[in-house]
Design a protein around this motif. Structure first.
Motif, short mmCIF file in Angstrom:
data_model
loop_
_atom_site.label_atom_id
_atom_site.label_comp_id
_atom_site.label_asym_id
_atom_site.label_seq_id
_atom_site.Cartn_x
_atom_site.Cartn_y
_atom_site.Cartn_z
N ALA A 94 0.80 -1.21 0.00
CA ALA A 94 0.00 0.00 0.00
C ALA A 94 0.84 1.27 0.00
O ALA A 94 0.29 2.37 0.06
CB ALA A 94 -0.94 0.01 1.19
N HIS A 95 2.16 1.12 -0.10
CA HIS A 95 3.06 2.26 0.05
C HIS A 95 4.05 2.33 -1.11
O HIS A 95 4.36 1.32 -1.75
CB HIS A 95 3.85 2.11 1.36
CG HIS A 95 2.99 1.87 2.55
ND1 HIS A 95 2.27 2.87 3.17
CD2 HIS A 95 2.70 0.72 3.22
CE1 HIS A 95 1.58 2.36 4.18
NE2 HIS A 95 1.83 1.06 4.24
N PRO A 96 4.57 3.53 -1.38
CA PRO A 96 5.71 3.59 -2.30
C PRO A 96 6.86 2.81 -1.70
O PRO A 96 7.11 2.90 -0.50
CB PRO A 96 6.01 5.09 -2.38
CG PRO A 96 5.45 5.67 -1.13
CD PRO A 96 4.25 4.84 -0.79
N GLU A 116 -1.99 -1.86 -5.41
CA GLU A 116 -2.60 -1.66 -4.09
C GLU A 116 -2.22 -0.34 -3.44
O GLU A 116 -2.77 0.03 -2.40
CB GLU A 116 -2.16 -2.78 -3.14
CG GLU A 116 -2.66 -4.17 -3.51
CD GLU A 116 -1.57 -4.99 -4.17
OE1 GLU A 116 -1.56 -6.21 -3.96
OE2 GLU A 116 -0.75 -4.41 -4.91
N ALA A 117 -1.27 0.38 -4.03
CA ALA A 117 -0.71 1.56 -3.37
C ALA A 117 -1.74 2.68 -3.21
O ALA A 117 -2.49 3.00 -4.14
CB ALA A 117 0.49 2.08 -4.15
N ASP A 118 -1.75 3.27 -2.03
CA ASP A 118 -2.53 4.48 -1.79
C ASP A 118 -1.80 5.66 -2.43
O ASP A 118 -0.61 5.62 -2.68
CB ASP A 118 -2.69 4.74 -0.29
CG ASP A 118 -3.41 3.61 0.42
OD1 ASP A 118 -4.28 2.97 -0.21
OD2 ASP A 118 -3.08 3.34 1.60
N HIS A 119 -2.52 6.72 -2.70
CA HIS A 119 -1.93 7.98 -3.16
C HIS A 119 -1.26 7.87 -4.52
O HIS A 119 -0.37 8.67 -4.84
CB HIS A 119 -0.94 8.53 -2.13
CG HIS A 119 -1.47 8.57 -0.72
ND1 HIS A 119 -2.62 9.25 -0.39
CD2 HIS A 119 -1.02 8.00 0.42
CE1 HIS A 119 -2.85 9.10 0.90
NE2 HIS A 119 -1.90 8.35 1.41
N LYS A 120 -1.68 6.89 -5.35
CA LYS A 120 -1.10 6.80 -6.69
C LYS A 120 -1.43 8.05 -7.51
O LYS A 120 -0.58 8.55 -8.25
CB LYS A 120 -1.62 5.56 -7.42
CG LYS A 120 -1.05 4.26 -6.91
CD LYS A 120 -1.37 3.10 -7.84
CE LYS A 120 -2.87 2.91 -8.01
NZ LYS A 120 -3.18 1.75 -8.86
N ARG A 170 -2.23 7.09 -16.82
CA ARG A 170 -2.94 5.85 -16.49
C ARG A 170 -2.86 5.58 -15.00
O ARG A 170 -3.84 5.17 -14.37
CB ARG A 170 -2.34 4.68 -17.28
CG ARG A 170 -3.14 3.39 -17.12
CD ARG A 170 -2.62 2.29 -18.04
NE ARG A 170 -3.52 1.16 -18.02
CZ ARG A 170 -3.50 0.19 -17.11
NH1 ARG A 170 -2.60 0.23 -16.13
NH2 ARG A 170 -4.37 -0.81 -17.15
N LEU A 171 -1.69 5.81 -14.42
CA LEU A 171 -1.54 5.63 -12.98
C LEU A 171 -2.48 6.56 -12.22
O LEU A 171 -3.01 6.20 -11.17
CB LEU A 171 -0.09 5.90 -12.57
CG LEU A 171 0.27 5.61 -11.11
CD1 LEU A 171 0.30 4.11 -10.86
CD2 LEU A 171 1.61 6.23 -10.74
N VAL A 179 3.23 1.66 -11.64
CA VAL A 179 4.41 2.20 -12.29
C VAL A 179 5.64 1.73 -11.52
O VAL A 179 5.65 1.72 -10.28
CB VAL A 179 4.37 3.74 -12.40
CG1 VAL A 179 4.50 4.41 -11.04
CG2 VAL A 179 5.46 4.25 -13.32
N LEU A 180 6.64 1.29 -12.27
CA LEU A 180 7.90 0.84 -11.70
C LEU A 180 9.02 1.42 -12.55
O LEU A 180 8.88 1.54 -13.78
CB LEU A 180 7.99 -0.69 -11.69
CG LEU A 180 6.83 -1.43 -11.02
CD1 LEU A 180 5.84 -1.94 -12.08
CD2 LEU A 180 7.31 -2.59 -10.18
#
Length: 217
Positions: A94-96, A116-120, A170-171, A179-180
């Motif tokens: 859920a995090h960077p 699953e990351a918040d704040h995307k 898109r993100l 995104v990676l």
């Protein structure tokens, strides 16, 4: 910045061998998991211990290592495995976060915002505002990807501005997006056999990726 290399002078980390990557060619869930647990996971755990303090200094906050367990798999064997680093002790999805991991073809060292990351959306908006700066900062040989389950991606130096902008848009707007960005090292590269040099490369890569991490906070 804390230097990883003193911890490796006594051979603390030996690097990876071709046999580590060959694990992903073993058929069947149980046989592959047995090989991952015996051959690869101890190296990822060791990387977690060595790299977390360095990342903590780079990020200015505690960073915790999370080694993939693949516990939910019941049929299909994993195609990759990794250790992730996040500021949260309980989890990273859920995090960077940062990742070091293997597919059968290469090692990856990267920054990640997975689905699953918040704040995307906030991260994407920040990155889009600083797109020109971002395009100048990321090394040409680093690779962008929109799917953490698929090996490969697109080298930064080959990406047009519109392509990177589309990935970030898109993100921003698609719930399942990711995104990676980071370094990929071919399984046959001799750098992987040299533990001290590899650790130095990991440290340098995560330092280079710090601006992306800060955009995500």
């Amino acid at each position: 910045m804390q230097d990883i290399s003193p911890m490796t002078k006594a051979g603390a980390f030996a690097g990876f061998t071709q046999q580590d990557f060959d694990v992903f060619g073993i058929p069947g869930l149980e046989p592959r998991m047995e090989a991952l647990i015996s051959r690869v996971r101890p190296k990822l755990e060791q990387l977690g211990e060595l790299v977390a303090p360095v990342l903590a200094e780079q990020c200015g906050e505690p960073m915790f290592a999370h080694v993939a367990k693949h516990a939910r798999r019941t049929v299909n064997p994993p195609d990759d495995t990794w250790v992730a680093f996040a500021h949260n002790r309980r989890g990273y999805k859920a995090h960077p976060h940062f990742q070091i991991g293997l597919f059968g073809t290469h090692l990856f060292v990267q920054f990640a915002m997975i689905y699953e990351a918040d704040h995307k959306a906030q991260f994407a908006a920040q990155a889009l505002r600083r797109l020109t700066e971002l395009r100048r900062h990321v090394p040409a040989h680093y690779v962008w990807s929109g799917d953490h389950t698929v090996p490969g991606g697109q080298p930064h130096g080959e990406m047009k501005r519109k392509e990177l902008e589309a990935l970030l848009q898109r993100l921003r707007h698609v719930k399942a997006s990711e995104v990676l960005c980071g370094l990929q090292i071919d399984a046959g590269d001799e750098l992987l056999r040299d533990g001290p040099r590899l650790l130095e490369t990991i440290e340098q890569t995560f330092a280079t990726l710090q601006p992306l991490y800060r955009m995500a906070l």
